[in-house]
Scaffold this motif. Structure first.
Motif, PDB file in Angstrom:
ATOM      1  N   SER A   1       0.823  -1.203   0.000  1.00 56.89           N
ATOM      2  CA  SER A   1       0.000   0.000   0.000  1.00 56.89           C
ATOM      3  C   SER A   1       0.862   1.259   0.000  1.00 56.89           C
ATOM      4  O   SER A   1       0.583   2.220  -0.709  1.00 56.89           O
TER       5      SER A   1
ATOM      6  N   ARG B   1       2.365   1.745  -3.451  1.00 52.44           N
ATOM      7  CA  ARG B   1       1.369   2.294  -4.374  1.00 52.44           C
ATOM      8  C   ARG B   1       1.153   3.772  -4.120  1.00 52.44           C
ATOM      9  O   ARG B   1       1.062   4.571  -5.044  1.00 52.44           O
ATOM     10  N   GLN B   2       1.077   4.129  -2.852  1.00 52.86           N
ATOM     11  CA  GLN B   2       0.872   5.521  -2.485  1.00 52.86           C
ATOM     12  C   GLN B   2       2.067   6.377  -2.918  1.00 52.86           C
ATOM     13  O   GLN B   2       1.888   7.468  -3.453  1.00 52.86           O
ATOM     14  N   GLN B   3       3.269   5.883  -2.719  1.00 52.76           N
ATOM     15  CA  GLN B   3       4.463   6.629  -3.139  1.00 52.76           C
ATOM     16  C   GLN B   3       4.507   6.787  -4.657  1.00 52.76           C
ATOM     17  O   GLN B   3       4.875   7.836  -5.163  1.00 52.76           O
ATOM     18  N   LYS B   4       4.114   5.741  -5.370  1.00 57.97           N
ATOM     19  CA  LYS B   4       4.074   5.815  -6.826  1.00 57.97           C
ATOM     20  C   LYS B   4       3.066   6.867  -7.271  1.00 57.97           C
ATOM     21  O   LYS B   4       3.322   7.650  -8.181  1.00 57.97           O
ATOM     22  N   ARG B   5       1.928   6.911  -6.600  1.00 60.63           N
ATOM     23  CA  ARG B   5       0.888   7.911  -6.919  1.00 60.63           C
ATOM     24  C   ARG B   5       1.389   9.318  -6.620  1.00 60.63           C
ATOM     25  O   ARG B   5       1.192  10.236  -7.409  1.00 60.63           O
ATOM     26  N   VAL B   6       2.079   9.498  -5.497  1.00 59.93           N
ATOM     27  CA  VAL B   6       2.636  10.809  -5.138  1.00 59.93           C
ATOM     28  C   VAL B   6       3.657  11.236  -6.186  1.00 59.93           C
ATOM     29  O   VAL B   6       3.660  12.390  -6.636  1.00 59.93           O
ATOM     30  N   SER B   7       4.518  10.337  -6.601  1.00 55.34           N
ATOM     31  CA  SER B   7       5.514  10.650  -7.625  1.00 55.34           C
ATOM     32  C   SER B   7       4.855  11.054  -8.938  1.00 55.34           C
ATOM     33  O   SER B   7       5.281  11.999  -9.601  1.00 55.34           O
ATOM     34  N   SER B   8       3.805  10.344  -9.292  1.00 58.12           N
ATOM     35  CA  SER B   8       3.068  10.659 -10.514  1.00 58.12           C
ATOM     36  C   SER B   8       2.433  12.044 -10.426  1.00 58.12           C
ATOM     37  O   SER B   8       2.485  12.827 -11.381  1.00 58.12           O
ATOM     38  N   LEU B   9       1.848  12.358  -9.274  1.00 59.63           N
ATOM     39  CA  LEU B   9       1.238  13.679  -9.084  1.00 59.63           C
ATOM     40  C   LEU B   9       2.284  14.791  -9.084  1.00 59.63           C
ATOM     41  O   LEU B   9       2.044  15.877  -9.621  1.00 59.63           O
ATOM     42  N   GLU B  10       3.449  14.522  -8.511  1.00 57.39           N
ATOM     43  CA  GLU B  10       4.525  15.517  -8.519  1.00 57.39           C
ATOM     44  C   GLU B  10       4.991  15.793  -9.943  1.00 57.39           C
ATOM     45  O   GLU B  10       5.244  16.939 -10.317  1.00 57.39           O
TER      46      GLU B  10
END
Length: 99
Positions: free
Chosen positions: A12, A15-24
């Motif tokens: 989890s 996944r959250q870190q990947k989402r944060v990276s994508s948003l950044e």
């Protein structure tokens, strides 16, 4: 059971870190586009000549989308004319109505 909870949390978090990276990354692209629009707006307000303005628009757009070539089309009366960037060997393209 405890190891399963740790593995789930780890997955989890990944996944959250990947989402944060994508948003950044998306935020950085938006900032770059905003800066490009500001520079083009300043050029319009500054009274740039049309060829200088087209070149600036083309350069800024190519930079924002990481393109090595680009074309801006300008409608001049009934004739569509190209303004090419990043490829000096390509002549201006002119399209008459019906072509």
């Amino acid at each position: 059971m405890h190891n399963g909870a740790v593995a789930t949390r780890s997955t989890s978090e990944k996944r959250q870190q990947k989402r944060v990276s994508s948003l950044e990354a998306a935020l950085e692209r938006t900032r770059a586009a905003s800066e490009a629009l500001r520079r083009v707006g300043n050029a319009v307000a500054g009274g740039f000549a049309i060829n200088e303005l087209l070149q600036l628009i083309l350069d800024e757009t190519m930079q924002v989308i990481s393109a090595d070539r680009g074309t801006v089309y300008l409608l001049d009366g009934d004739v569509l004319k190209s303004h090419v960037g990043g490829a000096d060997e390509i002549p201006e393209i002119t399209l008459e109505p019906g072509q």
